[in-house]
Design an enzyme around this catalytic site. Structure first.
Site, mmCIF file in Angstrom:
data_model
loop_
_atom_site.group_PDB
_atom_site.id
_atom_site.type_symbol
_atom_site.label_atom_id
_atom_site.label_comp_id
_atom_site.label_asym_id
_atom_site.label_seq_id
_atom_site.Cartn_x
_atom_site.Cartn_y
_atom_site.Cartn_z
ATOM 1 N N GLY A 110 -9.216 -2.517 -17.492
ATOM 2 C CA GLY A 110 -10.405 -1.668 -17.378
ATOM 3 C C GLY A 110 -10.522 -1.099 -15.977
ATOM 4 N N GLY B 288 -12.169 -0.419 -12.112
ATOM 5 C CA GLY B 288 -12.648 -1.256 -11.016
ATOM 6 C C GLY B 288 -14.153 -1.444 -11.045
ATOM 7 N N PRO B 289 -14.916 -0.357 -11.136
ATOM 8 C CA PRO B 289 -16.373 -0.516 -11.091
ATOM 9 C C PRO B 289 -16.932 -1.378 -12.224
ATOM 10 C CG PRO B 289 -15.766 1.740 -10.605
ATOM 11 C CD PRO B 289 -14.502 1.040 -11.006
ATOM 12 N N VAL C 70 -14.858 -3.680 -14.813
ATOM 13 C CA VAL C 70 -14.198 -4.990 -14.968
ATOM 14 C C VAL C 70 -13.990 -5.661 -13.599
ATOM 15 C CG1 VAL C 70 -12.089 -6.133 -15.764
ATOM 16 C CG2 VAL C 70 -13.122 -4.326 -17.137
ATOM 17 N N GLY C 71 -13.556 -4.876 -12.602
ATOM 18 C CA GLY C 71 -13.302 -5.441 -11.271
ATOM 19 C C GLY C 71 -14.567 -6.034 -10.674
ATOM 20 N N GLU D 202 -5.584 -8.530 0.480
ATOM 21 C CA GLU D 202 -4.366 -7.874 0.974
ATOM 22 C C GLU D 202 -4.655 -6.385 0.937
ATOM 23 O OE1 GLU D 202 -1.724 -9.357 2.128
ATOM 24 O OE2 GLU D 202 -2.185 -11.399 1.509
ATOM 25 N N CYS E 143 2.068 -0.572 1.180
ATOM 26 C CA CYS E 143 1.069 -0.942 2.194
ATOM 27 C C CYS E 143 1.699 -1.198 3.550
ATOM 28 C CB CYS E 143 0.288 -2.159 1.721
ATOM 29 S SG CYS E 143 1.355 -3.498 1.184
HETATM 30 P P1 NAD Z 1 -7.848 0.363 -4.970
HETATM 31 O O1 NAD Z 1 -8.551 -0.441 -3.936
HETATM 32 O O2 NAD Z 1 -8.402 1.661 -5.357
HETATM 33 O O3 NAD Z 1 -7.726 -0.468 -6.330
HETATM 34 C C1 NAD Z 1 -7.163 -1.765 -6.375
HETATM 35 C C2 NAD Z 1 -7.715 -2.490 -7.582
HETATM 36 O O4 NAD Z 1 -9.126 -2.664 -7.396
HETATM 37 C C3 NAD Z 1 -7.558 -1.745 -8.894
HETATM 38 O O5 NAD Z 1 -7.294 -2.672 -9.919
HETATM 39 C C4 NAD Z 1 -8.927 -1.112 -9.101
HETATM 40 O O6 NAD Z 1 -9.246 -0.876 -10.441
HETATM 41 C C5 NAD Z 1 -9.830 -2.176 -8.520
HETATM 42 N N1 NAD Z 1 -11.137 -1.694 -8.082
HETATM 43 C C6 NAD Z 1 -11.498 -0.432 -7.722
HETATM 44 N N2 NAD Z 1 -12.812 -0.396 -7.399
HETATM 45 C C7 NAD Z 1 -13.284 -1.653 -7.558
HETATM 46 C C8 NAD Z 1 -14.563 -2.252 -7.382
HETATM 47 N N3 NAD Z 1 -15.618 -1.539 -6.991
HETATM 48 N N4 NAD Z 1 -14.691 -3.578 -7.624
HETATM 49 C C9 NAD Z 1 -13.637 -4.309 -8.009
HETATM 50 N N5 NAD Z 1 -12.402 -3.805 -8.205
HETATM 51 C C10 NAD Z 1 -12.230 -2.490 -7.984
HETATM 52 O O7 NAD Z 1 -6.354 0.451 -4.452
HETATM 53 P P2 NAD Z 1 -5.141 1.211 -5.138
HETATM 54 O O8 NAD Z 1 -5.371 2.671 -4.953
HETATM 55 O O9 NAD Z 1 -4.900 0.680 -6.504
HETATM 56 O O10 NAD Z 1 -3.927 0.724 -4.231
HETATM 57 C C11 NAD Z 1 -3.623 1.291 -3.020
HETATM 58 C C12 NAD Z 1 -4.156 0.456 -1.876
HETATM 59 O O11 NAD Z 1 -3.679 -0.890 -1.984
HETATM 60 C C13 NAD Z 1 -3.685 0.932 -0.532
HETATM 61 O O12 NAD Z 1 -4.754 0.925 0.392
HETATM 62 C C14 NAD Z 1 -2.650 -0.111 -0.134
HETATM 63 O O13 NAD Z 1 -2.435 -0.245 1.234
HETATM 64 C C15 NAD Z 1 -3.210 -1.331 -0.726
HETATM 65 N N6 NAD Z 1 -2.153 -2.345 -0.903
HETATM 66 C C16 NAD Z 1 -2.130 -3.420 -0.072
HETATM 67 C C17 NAD Z 1 -1.131 -4.365 -0.195
HETATM 68 C C18 NAD Z 1 -1.076 -5.565 0.694
HETATM 69 O O14 NAD Z 1 -0.438 -6.525 0.309
HETATM 70 N N7 NAD Z 1 -1.704 -5.560 1.841
HETATM 71 C C19 NAD Z 1 -0.168 -4.208 -1.171
HETATM 72 C C20 NAD Z 1 -0.219 -3.097 -1.991
HETATM 73 C C21 NAD Z 1 -1.233 -2.162 -1.862
#
Ligand code: NAD
Length: 472
Positions: free
Chosen positions: A202, A204-205, A207-208, A246, A280
């Site tokens: 689902g 993020g807003p 299910v997350g 992360e 990342c």
């Molecule tokens: P994102 O933060 O948009 O989403 C990550 C996950 O969080 C997704 O499953 C998304 O559905 C969920 N999500 C979104 N809004 C949410 C909320 N309000 N509450 C709870 N969950 C929510 O990130 P992305 O675009 O999927 O990935 C890219 C980012 O991830 C980049 O900033 C990258 O640097 C980072 N990243 C970090 C690492 C690390 O190990 N440090 C590894 C890979 C990616």
């Protein structure tokens, strides 16, 4: 291959989700919708967390050897699907086949295998004076993962959590959920006890947030953007739940005056461009000593030209598309702004030719980037390299550390001791010296706004445990 899925995985079974909402999944190389998955609801999260909670005591009570055996069955079931996983990640993310085989699928299999070995050799209980110090599992873990390494990011949480004796509810990225379904097919086949691992797909807003804010989730393990990581922290703070974050990065590759320049630039471009820059740890800033700067830019042009863009399934392709139209527009916007802010286009650019269909951005190198400008400060998450000259090592270290992020970095120098001395001064969770290769057993994570906690290896396992002292 059946890509569309209609169920979630709860309590050891595929179940109809509560709602009827669906999320389309796009192939970013063709812009076609290739599947649909359920848009989970708060009720689905409640059901999954209840199953994980009910399974916790039993799983935590199993021996580490039993958990190692279960992880090994999962490893074998996953390894048997390796070709399908590669193909799926090619379809939903646009990863070129060779890269998908070696990294997107090969790496998580190695990580999983590593946790089988670690679970087989649990560390003995520590004794401090009259205290016996035990490591016990944290409890129910909510795992929320991004799209850029859709199998690896999940395994990096699931394997240590299970090895530690935790139970898990996973919410994968809605952009790349298909490989998570295949992982759960493998979990089902491996016969893990019901409720130990659960899947709710689902947004993020919905299910997350429900997972991160759930009163019965003891730990939220999140990989994704810093902005969402901040939100997760707030949600978990209300009940003092543990978080592991992360997050993003803006890593610097420092090339000192005595470095093997060709090797340093080649490795630097490769690291910046892998996964179309959607990594990342990407070394998205290249800091070059002024005496080698012009030559480094010439090398960068030649090396970048070798990165053929196109169909992820064509053997010659080295760079696939970006994951979505939104991401492509963000990256192009960053390039345009970087040039307006005084950067000099060396190769690529927002208007460089790319295939007609698909979310492609040409690999782009921009020189003379102001270290304080957005191009040097923002995580771009695309195939864009900012090159910055420096005059002495002090200045190089200062530029590298001029970032709110602190995830990774690199140093190249003729003399390894000199490179190590610089590496120690870089405020990041990892630094590669003279092309040192990625070690999946070493702790991985960020300083500053790149995160909290560490993944991988024995330190990643410790994140899912808590300490208990028993006095005798
Ligand atoms: P994102 O933060 O948009 O989403 C990550 C996950 O969080 C997704 O499953 C998304 O559905 C969920 N999500 C979104 N809004 C949410 C909320 N309000 N509450 C709870 N969950 C929510 O990130 P992305 O675009 O999927 O990935 C890219 C980012 O991830 C980049 O900033 C990258 O640097 C980072 N990243 C970090 C690492 C690390 O190990 N440090 C590894 C890979 C990616």
């Amino acid at each position: 291959m059946q890509l569309t899925r209609t169920d979630i995985y709860v309590d050891g079974r595929w179940l109809r989700p509560d709602g009827t909402g669906r999320i389309p999944v796009e192939n970013p190389a063709t812009e076609e919708t290739i599947a649909e998955i359920p848009a989970g609801t708060v009720t689905d999260v409640d059901r999954a967390v209840a199953a994980a909670r009910a399974a916790f005591d039993g799983w935590a009570d199993t021996t580490a050897t039993d958990r190692a055996a279960a992880l090994e069955r999962l490893h074998d079931a996953l390894a048997a699907r390796a070709d399908t996983l590669v193909e799926t990640i090619g379809l939903e993310l646009g990863s070129p086949r060779k890269f998908a085989t070696r990294v997107q699928v090969g790496l998580p299999l190695r990580v999983l295998r590593g946790y089988v070995d670690l679970a087989r050799q649990p560390a003995p209980a520590e004794t401090i004076g009259n205290s016996l110090v035990l490591r016990e599992p944290v409890g129910v873990v909510g795992a929320i993962t991004p799209w850029n390494y859709p199998l690896h990011q999940v395994i990096a949480k699931l394997a240590p959590a299970l090895a530690a004796g935790c139970t898990v509810v996973l919410k994968p990225s809605e952009l790349t959920p298909l490989v998570a379904y295949q992982l759960f097919d493998a979990i089902d086949e491996a016969g893990l006890p019901p409720g130990v691992v659960n899947l709710v797909t689902g947004t993020g807003p919905v299910v997350g947030e429900a997972l991160a804010g759930h009163p019965d989730v003891d730990m939220v393990s999140f990989t994704g953007s810093t902005a969402v990581g901040r939100r997760i922290s707030h949600l978990a703070a209300d009940r003092i739940a543990r978080v592991a974050l992360e997050l993003g990065g803006k890593s610097a590759n420092i090339i000192l005056d005595d470095a093997d320049l060709a090797a340093a630039v080649k490795a630097g471009i490769g690291n910046c461009l892998i996964n179309s820059g959607q990594t990342c740890t990407a070394w998205s800033r290249m800091l070059v000593h002024r005496s080698r700067y012009a030559q480094a830019l010439e090398l960068a042009v030649d090396i970048t030209a070798g990165y053929q863009l196109g169909d992820p399934f064509a053997p010659a392709t080295r760079l696939g598309p970006l994951v979505s139209a939104t991401q492509r527009e963000r990256v192009r916007g960053h390039i345009t702004r970087g040039l307006a802010d005084g950067g000099r286009l060396v190769t690529g650019g927002p208007d460089a030719p790319v295939p007609d269909r698909g979310h492609f951005v040409a690999p782009t190198v921009i020189a003379d980037v102001d270290p304080d400008s957005a191009l040097a400060q923002e995580e771009i998450f695309g195939p864009v390299l900012a090159v910055i000259p420096f005059d002495d090592t002090e200045q190089a270290v200062a530029i590298a550390n001029n970032s709110r992020y602190g995830l990774a970095g690199a140093v190249f120098a003729g003399d390894e001791e000199r490179a190590l001395a610089v590496a120690r001064r870089i405020r990041t969770g990892s630094v590669d010296v003279n092309g040192g290769s990625f070690n999946p057993l070493a702790p991985f994570g960020g300083y500053k706004q790149s995160g909290i906690g560490r993944e991988l290896g024995v330190h990643g396992l410790a994140e899912f445990t808590q300490l208990k002292s028993i006095q005798r």
